[in-house]
Scaffold this motif. Structure first.
Motif, short mmCIF file in Angstrom:
data_model
loop_
_atom_site.label_atom_id
_atom_site.label_comp_id
_atom_site.label_asym_id
_atom_site.label_seq_id
_atom_site.Cartn_x
_atom_site.Cartn_y
_atom_site.Cartn_z
N LEU A 58 0.95 -1.24 0.03
CA LEU A 58 0.05 -0.09 -0.02
C LEU A 58 0.73 1.36 -0.08
N ALA A 59 0.46 2.23 -0.74
CA ALA A 59 1.28 3.27 -1.13
C ALA A 59 0.52 4.56 -1.06
N ALA A 60 0.75 5.60 -0.58
CA ALA A 60 0.36 6.98 -0.67
C ALA A 60 1.15 8.02 0.18
N ARG A 61 0.98 9.29 0.09
CA ARG A 61 1.81 10.28 0.68
C ARG A 61 1.60 10.16 2.00
N ALA A 62 0.42 10.09 2.64
CA ALA A 62 0.30 10.01 4.17
C ALA A 62 0.36 8.88 4.78
N ARG A 63 1.37 8.89 5.61
CA ARG A 63 1.54 7.24 6.24
C ARG A 63 0.52 7.09 7.55
N PRO A 64 -0.11 7.96 8.18
CA PRO A 64 -1.28 7.94 8.98
C PRO A 64 -2.42 7.14 8.51
N GLY A 65 -2.91 7.57 7.35
CA GLY A 65 -3.74 6.90 6.71
C GLY A 65 -3.56 5.45 6.04
N LEU A 66 -2.38 5.39 5.63
CA LEU A 66 -1.92 4.02 5.12
C LEU A 66 -1.98 3.04 6.29
N ASP A 67 -1.38 3.38 7.39
CA ASP A 67 -1.28 2.48 8.55
C ASP A 67 -2.77 2.32 8.91
N ALA B 102 -4.77 -10.52 5.49
CA ALA B 102 -3.92 -10.16 4.17
C ALA B 102 -2.49 -10.00 4.97
N GLU B 103 -1.32 -10.25 4.09
CA GLU B 103 0.06 -9.70 4.35
C GLU B 103 0.08 -8.32 3.65
N VAL B 104 0.59 -7.44 4.46
CA VAL B 104 0.71 -5.92 3.86
C VAL B 104 1.79 -5.37 4.12
N LEU B 105 2.52 -4.87 3.25
CA LEU B 105 3.56 -3.96 3.23
C LEU B 105 3.19 -2.36 3.34
N VAL B 106 3.71 -1.28 3.82
CA VAL B 106 3.31 -0.10 3.52
C VAL B 106 4.61 0.63 3.04
N VAL B 107 4.32 1.76 2.05
CA VAL B 107 5.47 2.55 1.68
C VAL B 107 4.95 3.82 1.44
N THR B 108 5.49 4.74 1.86
CA THR B 108 5.19 6.29 1.60
C THR B 108 5.76 6.64 0.46
N ALA B 109 4.78 7.11 -0.79
CA ALA B 109 5.22 7.51 -2.05
C ALA B 109 4.54 8.71 -2.49
N ASP B 110 5.02 9.36 -3.37
CA ASP B 110 4.33 10.48 -3.98
C ASP B 110 4.52 10.35 -5.36
N VAL B 111 3.55 10.20 -6.17
CA VAL B 111 3.64 10.00 -7.55
C VAL B 111 4.27 11.31 -8.46
N THR B 112 4.32 12.29 -7.67
CA THR B 112 4.87 13.36 -8.38
C THR B 112 6.28 13.31 -8.18
N ARG B 113 6.94 12.50 -7.54
CA ARG B 113 8.33 12.32 -7.22
C ARG B 113 8.58 10.85 -7.97
N PRO B 114 8.81 10.50 -8.94
CA PRO B 114 8.81 9.21 -9.57
C PRO B 114 9.74 8.46 -8.90
N GLY B 115 10.85 8.76 -8.45
CA GLY B 115 11.91 8.05 -7.67
C GLY B 115 11.33 7.36 -6.67
N SER B 116 10.39 7.66 -5.70
CA SER B 116 9.55 7.04 -4.85
C SER B 116 8.73 6.10 -5.21
N LEU B 117 8.22 5.86 -6.51
CA LEU B 117 7.53 4.87 -7.04
C LEU B 117 8.59 3.49 -7.07
N ASP B 118 9.80 3.63 -7.30
CA ASP B 118 10.78 2.51 -7.16
C ASP B 118 10.95 1.79 -6.01
N ALA B 119 10.65 2.69 -4.82
CA ALA B 119 10.55 2.07 -3.56
C ALA B 119 9.28 1.07 -3.60
N VAL B 120 8.12 1.48 -4.09
CA VAL B 120 6.91 0.48 -3.98
C VAL B 120 7.22 -0.78 -4.75
N ALA B 121 7.82 -0.62 -5.91
CA ALA B 121 7.98 -1.78 -6.68
C ALA B 121 8.92 -2.63 -6.07
#
Length: 314
Positions: free
Chosen positions: A25-34, A45-64
């Motif tokens: 699960l990814a989004a800009r705001a960690r509290p909502g993700l948690d 479900a098994e769940v991993l959480v990653v903070t990411a901002d789609v306007t910063r494409p490098g953060s999407l690599d962390a999701v992948a």
């Protein structure tokens, strides 16, 4: 899954969790993700959480990378992250307009740029984008969002063409009409009145079910909401009448009576945790009845107008 902290993304996360899938699960705001992650884990479900901002494409690599490291790869990437602004084009600050387009359209391209090479490397993958009825019609006071969704529809079509050489890769678009989510109240606003979903309004769970079905049995485009068919027909077949009606209908059905001072909403930065929720404050069933009546009236007007033109032309 990008955009998982509220609304349709939240509902989709719960739907995939109930189906037994493992989630990143990814989004800009960690509290909502948690919060969403805790609900998905409660469903088993098994769940991993990653903070990411789609306007910063490098953060999407962390999701992948999280998906690859934690679960061995990505079978499905669902992208529903989006922001919105209300107001006439000349009233919306350029910074806000540009960030909406950057998030909703360029952010979608960044997701595709991240996901597709990984899909090719593993030989399969489903990329599901959250589109909108507003990607096929026009309405006043929402120029940035509508331009972005029209652009997303074109982008998805091109991506399908560019992946025809990879039969295991699917690029899908799930396009709902109005949905009872917080996006309308969270939007930037320079229209003077808080936005609301025009009737008829569907619950986000309905859209989530469509996304899940699309992931399991990929389809090019899935439209959610029966009223959208009538609206698209009116926009395409009766453009002059549509243009006459859409402004008053938007002011009556798409803007509430609640005043609001100019605000950037959640466009430039996430809102506090109170802005993250599964549902908005609207009641879909009651609004659905009003929307059904409104839709039937509009179709009747269009039909009568069409018949009148036909008789005149004979």
């Amino acid at each position: 899954m990008t955009g998982a902290s509220s609304g349709i993304g939240h509902a989709a996360a719960l739907a995939f969790a109930a189906a037994g899938d493992r989630l990143v699960l990814a989004a800009r705001a960690r509290p909502g993700l948690d919060k969403v992650a805790a609900q998905c884990r409660a469903a088993g479900a098994e769940v991993l959480v990653v903070t990411a901002d789609v306007t910063r494409p490098g953060s999407l690599d962390a999701v992948a990378d999280a998906a690859a490291g934690g679960f061995g790869g990505i079978d499905v990437w669902v992208h529903t992250a989006a922001v919105m602004v209300y107001g006439r084009l000349e009233d919306v600050p350029a910074e806000i307009f540009d960030r909406v387009v950057e998030t909703d359209l360029l952010g979608s391209a960044a997701v595709a740029r991240t996901a597709l090479p990984r899909f090719r490397a593993q030989g399969h993958g489903v990329l599901v984008f959250g589109g909108s009825l507003l990607g096929t019609i026009a309405a006043p006071y929402m120029s940035a969002y509508i331009a972005s969704k029209w652009g997303l529809r074109a982008l998805v079509r091109v991506l399908r063409l560019e992946t025809r050489d990879a039969p295991g890769i699917h690029v899908c678009l799930v396009a709902p009409g109005a949905v009872n989510t917080p996006v309308y109240r969270n939007a930037a606003n320079f229209a003077g009145r808080i936005g609301r979903p025009p009737p008829p309004v569907d619950p986000p769970e309905k859209v989530a079910r469509a996304i899940l079905r699309c992931a399991e049995r990929p389809r090019a485009t899935v439209n959610v909401g029966a009223a959208g068919t009538f609206v698209r027909l009116g926009f395409t077949l009766f453009p002059r009448l549509y243009d006459t009606l859409v402004g008053p209908l938007m002011r009556r059905g798409g803007l509430s009576r609640e005043p609001v001072a100019p605000t950037p909403g959640n466009v430039l930065a996430p809102l506090p945790p109170s802005g993250h929720s599964l549902h908005g404050p609207w009641k879909p069933r009651r609004v659905l009845r009003a929307g059904t009546v409104l839709g039937a009236a509009a179709v009747t007007v269009l039909a009568v107008r069409g018949l009148a033109r036909g008789r005149t032309g004979r």
